[in-house]
Design a protein around this motif. Structure first.
Motif, short mmCIF file in Angstrom:
data_model
loop_
_atom_site.label_atom_id
_atom_site.label_comp_id
_atom_site.label_asym_id
_atom_site.label_seq_id
_atom_site.Cartn_x
_atom_site.Cartn_y
_atom_site.Cartn_z
N GLU A 184 0.81 -1.22 0.00
CA GLU A 184 0.00 0.00 0.00
C GLU A 184 0.85 1.28 0.00
OE1 GLU A 184 -2.40 0.39 3.53
OE2 GLU A 184 -0.79 -0.28 4.86
N ARG A 185 2.15 1.14 -0.30
CA ARG A 185 3.10 2.26 -0.37
C ARG A 185 3.45 2.79 1.03
NH1 ARG A 185 0.49 6.19 -1.72
NH2 ARG A 185 -1.57 5.23 -1.94
N ARG A 186 3.29 1.98 2.04
CA ARG A 186 3.61 2.39 3.41
C ARG A 186 5.08 2.05 3.70
NH1 ARG A 186 0.31 2.81 8.23
NH2 ARG A 186 -1.43 1.79 7.13
N ILE A 187 5.89 3.07 3.97
CA ILE A 187 7.33 2.91 4.26
C ILE A 187 7.50 2.72 5.76
CG2 ILE A 187 9.62 3.92 3.99
CD1 ILE A 187 8.02 5.86 1.88
N GLN A 188 8.14 1.61 6.16
CA GLN A 188 8.24 1.27 7.58
C GLN A 188 9.65 0.80 7.93
OE1 GLN A 188 4.16 -0.59 8.98
NE2 GLN A 188 4.88 -1.73 7.22
N ARG A 189 9.95 0.84 9.22
CA ARG A 189 11.25 0.44 9.71
C ARG A 189 11.39 -1.08 9.84
NH1 ARG A 189 14.99 2.83 12.64
NH2 ARG A 189 15.95 0.82 12.19
N VAL A 190 12.57 -1.56 9.48
CA VAL A 190 13.06 -2.88 9.86
C VAL A 190 14.15 -2.62 10.88
CG1 VAL A 190 14.29 -4.93 9.06
CG2 VAL A 190 12.53 -3.88 7.61
N ARG A 191 14.10 -3.31 12.03
CA ARG A 191 15.03 -3.01 13.12
C ARG A 191 15.86 -4.22 13.49
NH1 ARG A 191 10.29 -0.25 14.21
NH2 ARG A 191 10.52 2.02 14.42
N LYS A 192 17.12 -3.95 13.74
CA LYS A 192 18.06 -5.01 14.13
C LYS A 192 17.71 -5.52 15.53
CE LYS A 192 23.04 -5.77 14.78
NZ LYS A 192 24.37 -5.14 14.70
N ALA A 193 17.54 -6.84 15.62
CA ALA A 193 17.20 -7.46 16.90
C ALA A 193 18.38 -8.21 17.50
CB ALA A 193 16.02 -8.40 16.74
N ILE A 194 19.19 -8.83 16.66
CA ILE A 194 20.36 -9.59 17.12
C ILE A 194 21.52 -9.30 16.18
CG2 ILE A 194 19.01 -11.46 18.17
CD1 ILE A 194 19.61 -13.13 15.64
N SER A 195 22.72 -9.68 16.59
CA SER A 195 23.90 -9.51 15.73
C SER A 195 23.87 -10.54 14.61
CB SER A 195 25.17 -9.68 16.55
OG SER A 195 25.25 -8.69 17.56
N PRO A 196 24.46 -10.22 13.45
CA PRO A 196 24.51 -11.18 12.35
C PRO A 196 25.22 -12.47 12.77
CG PRO A 196 25.09 -8.99 11.57
CD PRO A 196 25.02 -8.90 13.06
N LEU A 197 24.71 -13.60 12.27
CA LEU A 197 25.30 -14.88 12.61
C LEU A 197 26.68 -15.03 11.97
CD1 LEU A 197 22.40 -15.45 13.57
CD2 LEU A 197 22.63 -17.74 12.60
N GLY A 198 27.63 -15.59 12.72
CA GLY A 198 28.97 -15.83 12.19
C GLY A 198 29.59 -14.57 11.65
N ALA A 199 30.11 -14.67 10.41
CA ALA A 199 30.72 -13.51 9.76
C ALA A 199 29.80 -12.89 8.72
CB ALA A 199 32.04 -13.94 9.10
N SER A 200 28.51 -13.25 8.75
CA SER A 200 27.58 -12.68 7.77
C SER A 200 27.43 -11.17 7.98
CB SER A 200 26.22 -13.36 7.87
OG SER A 200 25.61 -13.12 9.13
N LYS A 201 27.03 -10.48 6.91
CA LYS A 201 26.90 -9.02 6.95
C LYS A 201 25.62 -8.59 6.26
CE LYS A 201 31.90 -8.07 6.84
NZ LYS A 201 32.98 -7.25 6.23
N PRO A 202 25.06 -7.45 6.67
CA PRO A 202 23.93 -6.89 5.92
C PRO A 202 24.33 -6.60 4.47
CG PRO A 202 24.18 -5.79 8.03
CD PRO A 202 25.40 -6.65 7.85
N ASP A 203 23.39 -6.76 3.56
CA ASP A 203 23.71 -6.57 2.14
C ASP A 203 24.26 -5.17 1.86
OD1 ASP A 203 22.68 -9.08 0.56
OD2 ASP A 203 21.16 -8.66 2.07
N TRP A 204 23.78 -4.16 2.59
CA TRP A 204 24.26 -2.81 2.30
C TRP A 204 25.75 -2.69 2.62
CZ3 TRP A 204 26.29 0.63 5.88
CH2 TRP A 204 26.04 0.38 7.24
N GLN A 205 26.20 -3.38 3.66
CA GLN A 205 27.64 -3.36 3.96
C GLN A 205 28.44 -4.15 2.93
OE1 GLN A 205 28.52 -4.49 8.00
NE2 GLN A 205 27.09 -3.02 8.88
#
Length: 676
Positions: A452-473
């Protein structure tokens, strides 16, 4: 225990939920009671959305292919290899030999960065994502008619509609929270029209249920509009003040033969007339649709025909009306908004517009390619100077989701270099030369944009597993390896750049998203409160445009050798290619394996037993799976969900595409059934 509010990672309803964390691990979810869509409830997938995060199959370290196998490597080594191979291919064959698939599973900020990486660093517009396979006709068809390719009204407005027309959407299974608003409307006395070749659960609540043959939507839509025209239910004032090209449209519609409706679609004139009168006789009527409308070679035609119907009756430009394409993945809308498309930058600004390019070039300090790139389908079918030799695929799984899988898988195998960023070893990652472990939705910050075109937050709850990283990084570091430095410290900083360059997101900032329940775009500046429904007072393009659409038959129809229609789709318990949902205990318990729905009369003629194996064969391949008898499927038609790698439905589908949107016709092909 602590709780973190975030947005669900599955469908595009955009429900907010709390992740419950104990000792650094997510142990449960709780729906938000105050959220306007969740309203204290979640669907089966939403309730289970945390389990896959800690699954033993999670990718936690970079992998590089050596001696035919994938072995663990450092981030420095993996990203260095990707940068080197992309540079080599770019130098040897040109920028157009590289391609990028972005992802509707990733955040707005990540989609924006990846399309920036493709254009500013790789110098190619060969960037696309899975909207190509679901709602690319909505972007084009609604833009042609209205000037904007998104849902015109908000989800909650469904509860205030007097009539709701649902077509090509199994809403109770695929968007159950939206279905709740439909039931709210029915409880207030609203009428429901359902049009679908399968007798979906929602049809049991319909005042009128129409069951057209596959691929005949333009026929029944033109028939409905002709009835409205002949019986005088059109909104003359709205048409005169708000639209253009109506006279030409009207003359063509008058020449349409109503007898074609029964002959081609199978719907009787009496049934259609009843539906037309119900839809056109009220002030507040809404249309919602999904991939049953779009996944055809006539997908754009179908969408424009729906837009014609809404304009003909004046059911647009006001509250409790409009046209709603229901997006399938959590951020399909946002990925489109962010320019993860071959012809547009963020905010649907054309790459061919010199003024637009100049604006982005100044901000990015880079020269940008000038011509639209290849679509997600064309990247796997190109030859000569349009042949893609190196790809970066972020969170997409074309080895299972694309049509005519043998061709797609062969193209993946032939790539000189493939890098994949994902959270699991998907069917596509199995082909990769480098696999980059990405963080899940619970391990990063960002935003997504719902259907519906509603822009909302996604919030970090825990640290990334192992050596994984967010895609933006990952994108930021890869870009640095290729000597283009993206010095972002956080997704909030990326969103500030998006707001600066993207007019429809001009007022979207993280501090504004921390209160309330997000913002509807267009949100033009910090003082703008957002836009729950579009086109108020006038269409985005000025006047809405009527365009008569003639019928076009599906690319492949049943014949003597392949006498059955096959249509494909999703089921309530699983999502997309199953990489997440099939790693959730409750969902896999409910739907552990693939199946084919078949009418009992057809099964009896073929000697097929219920819940026993049957072979389904098309011109492109064959699969074996268990039959499930149901009267909800008409005779001479079968239905297969596409989530299951052990019986991939897309081995059977063909790659004929809509000529404008380039979407494959997943919803119609010809097959035969063989008893096993």
């Amino acid at each position: 225990m602590r709780r973190v509010l975030t947005t669900c990672c599955f469908c595009a309803c955009g429900c907010n939920l709390y992740l419950e964390i104990e000792d650094g691990k997510i142990i449960g979810v709780i729906p938000s009671k105050q959220h306007p869509i969740a309203r204290g409830n979640l669907c089966l997938k939403g309730w289970s959305s945390f389990e896959f995060v800690h699954h033993k199959d999670r990718l936690q370290y970079p992998l590089i292919r050596r001696n035919g196998g994938l072995v663990q490597a450092s981030w420095e080594e993996a990203l260095g290899l990707v940068a080197k191979r992309f540079s080599d291919i770019q130098n040897n064959y040109g920028a157009q030999s590289l391609g990028v698939l972005s992802s509707a599973k990733c955040t707005n900020e990540e989609n924006y960065l990846l399309m920036k990486f493709a254009r500013a660093v790789l110098k190619t517009n060969n960037v696309d994502h899975c909207a190509r396979l679901c709602h690319s006709p909505s972007v084009i068809g609604l833009s042609n008619a209205f000037g904007s390719g998104a849902m015109t009204n908000s989800i909650s407005e469904l509860a205030g509609a007097e009539v709701i027309l649902v077509t090509g959407s199994n809403t109770t299974e695929q968007h159950p929270q939206i279905a709740r608003f439909i039931f709210d409307a029915l409880a207030k006395g609203a009428k429901l029209i359902v049009v679908d070749p399968r007798r979906i659960p929602l049809s049991r609540f319909a005042d009128v249920y129409l069951q057209p043959r596959l691929g005949t939507d333009v026929i029944w839509l033109n028939g409905m509009m002709k009835i409205i025209l002949e019986e005088g239910f059109l909104d003359d004032t709205f048409i005169k003040m708000r639209t253009e090209n109506f006279r030409t449209f009207r003359e063509a519609l008058r020449r349409f033969d109503l007898e074609q409706v029964k002959a081609i679609s199978g719907i009787t004139i009496e049934q259609l007339r009843r539906a037309a009168r119900i839809y056109a006789s009220v002030k507040r009527a809404m249309i919602i649709y999904s991939m049953g409308i779009t996944q055809h070679i006539s997908g754009t035609d179908n969408v424009q025909s729906i837009a014609n119907l809404a304009m003909l009756t004046g059911h647009v430009e006001q509250e409790f009306t409009g046209v709603g394409p229901l997006r399938g993945q959590n951020n399909v809308q946002g990925a489109c908004d962010m320019g993860a498309l071959p012809g547009t930058l963020s905010g649907y600004q054309s790459v061919a517009d010199e003024g637009v390019r100049n604006k982005f070039e100044r901000a990015w300090k880079a020269n940008l390619p000038t011509t639209p790139g290849l679509t997600a389908i064309d990247m796997f079918h190109g030859t000569g100077d349009k042949k893609v030799r190196g790809m970066l695929i972020m969170g997409e799984n074309p080895a299972l989701s694309h049509p005519d899988l043998k061709v797609t898988q062969a193209a993946l195998q032939e790539l000189e270099f493939l890098a994949v960023a994902d959270i699991f070893m998907t069917e596509t990652a199995e082909f990769a030369d480098v696999v980059l472990p990405a963080a899940s939705f619970a391990e990063k910050d960002g935003t997504t944009t719902s259907t519906e075109r509603r822009i909302q937050r996604v919030r970090k709850a825990i640290s990334p597993l192992g050596a994984s990283k967010p895609d933006w990084q990952i994108i930021r570091e890869l870009s640095s390896c290729m000597n283009y430095f993206m010095d972002y410290e956080s997704p909030a900083e990326i969103m500030e750049e998006i707001a600066m360059l993207t007019p429809i997101y001009g007022g979207v900032y993280y501090d504004r998203l921390e209160t309330g329940w997000g913002l509807f775009w267009p949100c033009l500046n910090r003082d703008h409160t957002g836009t729950p429904f579009l086109h108020k007072g006038s269409f985005v393009r000025g006047k809405g445009r009527f365009e008569y659409i003639p019928y076009k038959a599906p690319a492949e129809l049943p014949d003597e050798e392949y006498p059955f229609y096959l249509t494909t789709g999703r089921i309530a318990e699983h999502w997309h290619t199953g990489s997440m949902s099939r790693r959730i205990t409750a969902l896999s318990r409910e739907r552990p394996e693939a199946f084919v729905e078949i009418n009992p009369k057809d099964a009896k003629r073929l000697g097929v037993a219920n819940r026993k194996p049957v072979r389904v064969v098309s011109r492109r391949g064959r699969i074996t799976l268990n039959a499930r008898f149901t009267d909800d499927i008409p005779e001479k038609m079968v239905y297969i969900p596409f989530h299951f790698t052990e019986a991939p439905a897309n081995i059977l589908t063909h790659s004929h595409c809509d000529p404008e949107a380039k979407i494959p016709e997943f919803k119609v092909c010809a097959v035969r059934l063989e008893s096993v």
